[in-house]
Scaffold this motif. Structure first.
Motif, PDB file in Angstrom:
ATOM      1  N   THR A 128       0.790  -1.374   0.051  1.00 43.34           N
ATOM      2  CA  THR A 128       0.201   0.247   0.021  1.00 43.34           C
ATOM      3  C   THR A 128       0.843   1.198  -0.102  1.00 43.34           C
ATOM      4  OG1 THR A 128      -1.904  -1.238   1.130  1.00 43.34           O
ATOM      5  CG2 THR A 128      -1.881   1.299   1.020  1.00 43.34           C
ATOM      6  N   GLY A 129       0.860   2.023  -1.183  1.00 35.61           N
ATOM      7  CA  GLY A 129       1.711   3.050  -1.127  1.00 35.61           C
ATOM      8  C   GLY A 129       0.624   4.307  -1.296  1.00 35.61           C
ATOM      9  N   GLU A 130      -0.598   4.250  -1.445  1.00 37.31           N
ATOM     10  CA  GLU A 130      -1.348   5.518  -1.651  1.00 37.31           C
ATOM     11  C   GLU A 130      -2.630   5.306  -1.112  1.00 37.31           C
ATOM     12  OE1 GLU A 130      -2.790   5.267  -6.096  1.00 37.31           O
ATOM     13  OE2 GLU A 130      -0.611   6.102  -5.696  1.00 37.31           O
ATOM     14  N   ILE A 131      -3.522   6.146  -0.922  1.00 35.69           N
ATOM     15  CA  ILE A 131      -4.978   5.938  -0.433  1.00 35.69           C
ATOM     16  C   ILE A 131      -5.730   5.152  -1.618  1.00 35.69           C
ATOM     17  CG2 ILE A 131      -6.956   7.141   0.444  1.00 35.69           C
ATOM     18  CD1 ILE A 131      -5.325   9.280   1.473  1.00 35.69           C
ATOM     19  N   GLU A 132      -6.149   4.149  -0.918  1.00 34.65           N
ATOM     20  CA  GLU A 132      -7.136   3.333  -2.008  1.00 34.65           C
ATOM     21  C   GLU A 132      -8.439   3.918  -1.956  1.00 34.65           C
ATOM     22  OE1 GLU A 132      -8.705  -1.382  -1.874  1.00 34.65           O
ATOM     23  OE2 GLU A 132      -6.449  -0.903  -1.292  1.00 34.65           O
TER      24      GLU A 132
END
Length: 151
Positions: A128-132
């Motif tokens: 997870t690298g950004e808001i999903e």
């Protein structure tokens, strides 16, 4: 209006302008039919009695009031990771993780109707690298939010 059993959390909330009282979710210090909405985020897994918590939420909500619960789904990859490492984690050691199906049954058993589900966090924490974005339903995301209504 917020509640918490810990004085430190209440002081923090008060300093941020939130009206808060010392209480637990299973015994709310409010009259029947007091609120239009109630929100419980990552709380259901830390209460002593989830059924009592939901019964109290039902009691203090007005008819057609809505309860929103956010939690980690035990059956998700992240939920399974937390379970596997629960004994070694100071934050989750005492938690009882629930599946979406179990929360839905608890809501039904305490009188709530028509749950609406959304979910997020479908990847591992490392991926997870950004808001999903939110997606409808449950069963694919680790963080699940359900909205139920008091008839």
């Amino acid at each position: 209006m917020g509640i918490d059993p810990a004085r430190e959390v209440l002081d923090y909330a008060t300093n941020r302008g939130v009206l808060a009282v010392q209480a637990v979710a299973e015994t709310l210090p409010f009259p029947d039919n007091s609120f239009d909405y109630a929100l419980s985020v990552t709380t259901i897994c830390f209460v002593d009695d989830a059924t009592a918590m939901l019964a109290e939420a039902y009691r203090v909500l007005k008819p057609e009031g809505e309860l929103v619960i956010g939690f980690i789904d035990r059956t998700s990859g992240i939920g399974q990771h937390y379970l596997a490492h629960q004994a070694e984690n100071v934050f989750y050691r005492e938690a009882t993780f629930y599946s979406a199906a179990e929360v839905e049954q608890l809501l039904h058993d305490t009188g709530f109707t028509v749950p609406v589900w959304v979910q997020t966090l479908s990847k591992t924490l490392e991926e997870t690298g950004e808001i999903e974005p939110l997606r409808a339903g449950h069963g694919q995301g680790a963080f699940v939010v359900v909205k139920a209504t008091r008839p």
